[in-house]
Design an enzyme around this catalytic site. Structure first.
Site, PDB file in Angstrom:
ATOM      1  N   ARG A   1      -6.598   3.863  15.786  1.00 32.09           N
ATOM      2  CA  ARG A   1      -5.715   2.782  15.338  1.00 32.09           C
ATOM      3  C   ARG A   1      -6.217   1.444  15.870  1.00 32.09           C
ATOM      4  NH1 ARG A   1      -2.159   6.994  16.744  1.00 32.09           N
ATOM      5  NH2 ARG A   1      -0.952   7.841  15.014  1.00 32.09           N
TER       6      ARG A   1
ATOM      7  N   HIS B   1       2.084   3.867  20.337  1.00 32.49           N
ATOM      8  CA  HIS B   1       1.824   4.651  19.129  1.00 32.49           C
ATOM      9  C   HIS B   1       0.302   4.820  19.025  1.00 32.49           C
ATOM     10  CE1 HIS B   1       2.345   6.324  15.194  1.00 32.49           C
ATOM     11  NE2 HIS B   1       1.715   5.356  14.592  1.00 32.49           N
TER      12      HIS B   1
ATOM     13  N   GLY C   1       4.048   0.796   2.362  1.00 33.50           N
ATOM     14  CA  GLY C   1       4.956  -0.239   1.855  1.00 33.50           C
ATOM     15  C   GLY C   1       5.664   0.188   0.577  1.00 33.50           C
TER      16      GLY C   1
ATOM     17  N   ASN D   1      -6.330  -6.628  11.326  1.00 32.27           N
ATOM     18  CA  ASN D   1      -4.880  -6.625  11.188  1.00 32.27           C
ATOM     19  C   ASN D   1      -4.192  -7.688  12.051  1.00 32.27           C
ATOM     20  OD1 ASN D   1      -5.251  -4.720   9.308  1.00 32.27           O
ATOM     21  ND2 ASN D   1      -4.398  -3.000  10.466  1.00 32.27           N
TER      22      ASN D   1
ATOM     23  N   GLY E   1       0.844  -1.204   0.000  1.00 36.31           N
ATOM     24  CA  GLY E   1       0.000   0.000   0.000  1.00 36.31           C
ATOM     25  C   GLY E   1       0.874   1.246   0.000  1.00 36.31           C
TER      26      GLY E   1
HETATM   27  C1  LAC Z   1       0.203   7.482  11.571  1.00 41.71           C
HETATM   28  C2  LAC Z   1      -0.207   6.089  11.271  1.00 41.71           C
HETATM   29  C3  LAC Z   1       0.520   5.563  10.096  1.00 41.71           C
HETATM   30  O1  LAC Z   1       0.637   7.726  12.709  1.00 41.71           O
HETATM   31  O2  LAC Z   1      -0.062   5.278  12.392  1.00 41.71           O
HETATM   32  O3  LAC Z   1       0.117   8.313  10.662  1.00 41.71           O
END
Ligand code: LAC
Length: 307
Positions: free
Chosen positions: A89, A176, A14, A96, A11
């Site tokens: 996310r 994250h 990647g 995923n 994508g």
């Molecule tokens: C971001 C995604 C890719 O932080 O996690 O933009």
């Protein structure tokens, strides 16, 4: 010279990563894998066409067939669905996680000595799944998210304070996600802490802005998330491995007691070299950080029950 690198998922992240790798590293072989018919192949041909300009000797393969990743020294997992507007996310977890399990079994079978870099979201949970499913030693499964957040931090701080990047220091750690940790006292603008540089209130809204940067971008792009900065942050991590740099980079890794956490993946500063995360650096914590880590512990526990 890194011998063979495979990028799973072709994508936006990647394929941009593959392009960055060709621009910045000398590779013997670069393999792009994607289950969508023609996607990896089309991208591979397009990337090959940069040979005339870049002059590399790299063999480039685009395929739907995982078998081509055999004996890769580094495998990057970007496969899965990306965030769309309004999604967190974590909303990506179910789909995923399945993709991550499939990738893990192939990596384990075909590249038992590889270092794996995880980019798929929700990053820390997918890093956890891949660490467990491959059974690889934890220093060889690294989640890339905090170094991207750090690059975002430095960009926004540079503009906010009108200061060039070399005069800024600091990093983001933790998950994250919206629970990433922005420790103002670890961030320095020409030697001054974030609060000293911006004032208390502005420092808080600044931290919030950094945390929401990914979502801000999704808000504009609508049906996909950022790809230039994620790909380049990932490329920088691969360069630290390929060039055995011993560079300190925050990566998500399985903690086994460090920072008071066990069986949790989140980003902490690590020494990165050809063995992956050679060493986890344990920093002293203040009270607020200890509280934030408690929150990470709870969030992670809650999320892993969904797996
Ligand atoms: C971001 C995604 C890719 O932080 O996690 O933009």
């Amino acid at each position: 010279m890194a011998k063979k690198i495979s990028v799973i998922g072709s994508g936006a992240v990647g394929s941009t990563l593959a392009f960055s790798l060709l621009c910045r590293l000398q590779l013997e072989e670069l393999v792009l894998v994607d289950i969508t018919e023609g996607l990896a192949k089309g991208n591979a041909l397009d990337l090959e066409d940069t040979r005339g300009v870049l002059g590399f000797n790299t063999k480039i393969i685009g395929t739907q067939d995982y078998d081509y990743i055999k004996d890769s020294t580094i495998v990057i997992v970007t496969a899965g669905i990306a965030r769309k507007e309004g999604m967190s996310r974590l909303d990506l977890l179910k789909t995923n996680a399945k993709v991550a399990r499939q990738a893990s079994s192939k990596i384990k079978e075909l590249c038992p000595s590889a270092i794996v870099i995880v980019v798929t979201n929700p990053l820390d949970l997918i890093t956890y799944i891949i660490t467990k499913e491959t059974g690889f030693s934890r220093n060889k499964v690294l989640g890339m998210g905090a170094s991207l957040d750090t690059s975002r931090l430095l960009n926004i701080l540079s503009q906010e304070t009108n200061t060039q990047i070399p005069y800024l220091k600091g990093y983001i750690w933790g998950m994250h996600s919206k629970d990433m940790i922005v420790s103002g006292w670890r961030i320095k603008v020409k030697g001054n802490s974030l609060e000293e540089a911006l004032g208390k209130e502005a420092a808080e809204s600044f931290a919030q802005r950094v945390k929401l940067r990914g979502a801000e971008i999704v808000g504009y792009l609508k049906n996909r998330s950022a790809h230039f900065a994620p790909a380049l942050a990932c490329c920088a991590l691969i360069e630290a491995i390929a060039h055995d740099k011993n560079e300190i980079i925050p990566v998500s890794i399985l903690l086994q007691g460090e920072y008071g956490l066990k069986n949790v993946c989140m980003a902490v500063p690590c020494v990165i070299n050809r063995r992956g995360a050679e060493k986890i650096i344990e920093e002293k914590l203040n009270l607020q950080e200890k509280k934030q880590l408690q929150k990470v512990k709870e969030v992670f526990k809650e999320c892993t029950t969904l797996l």
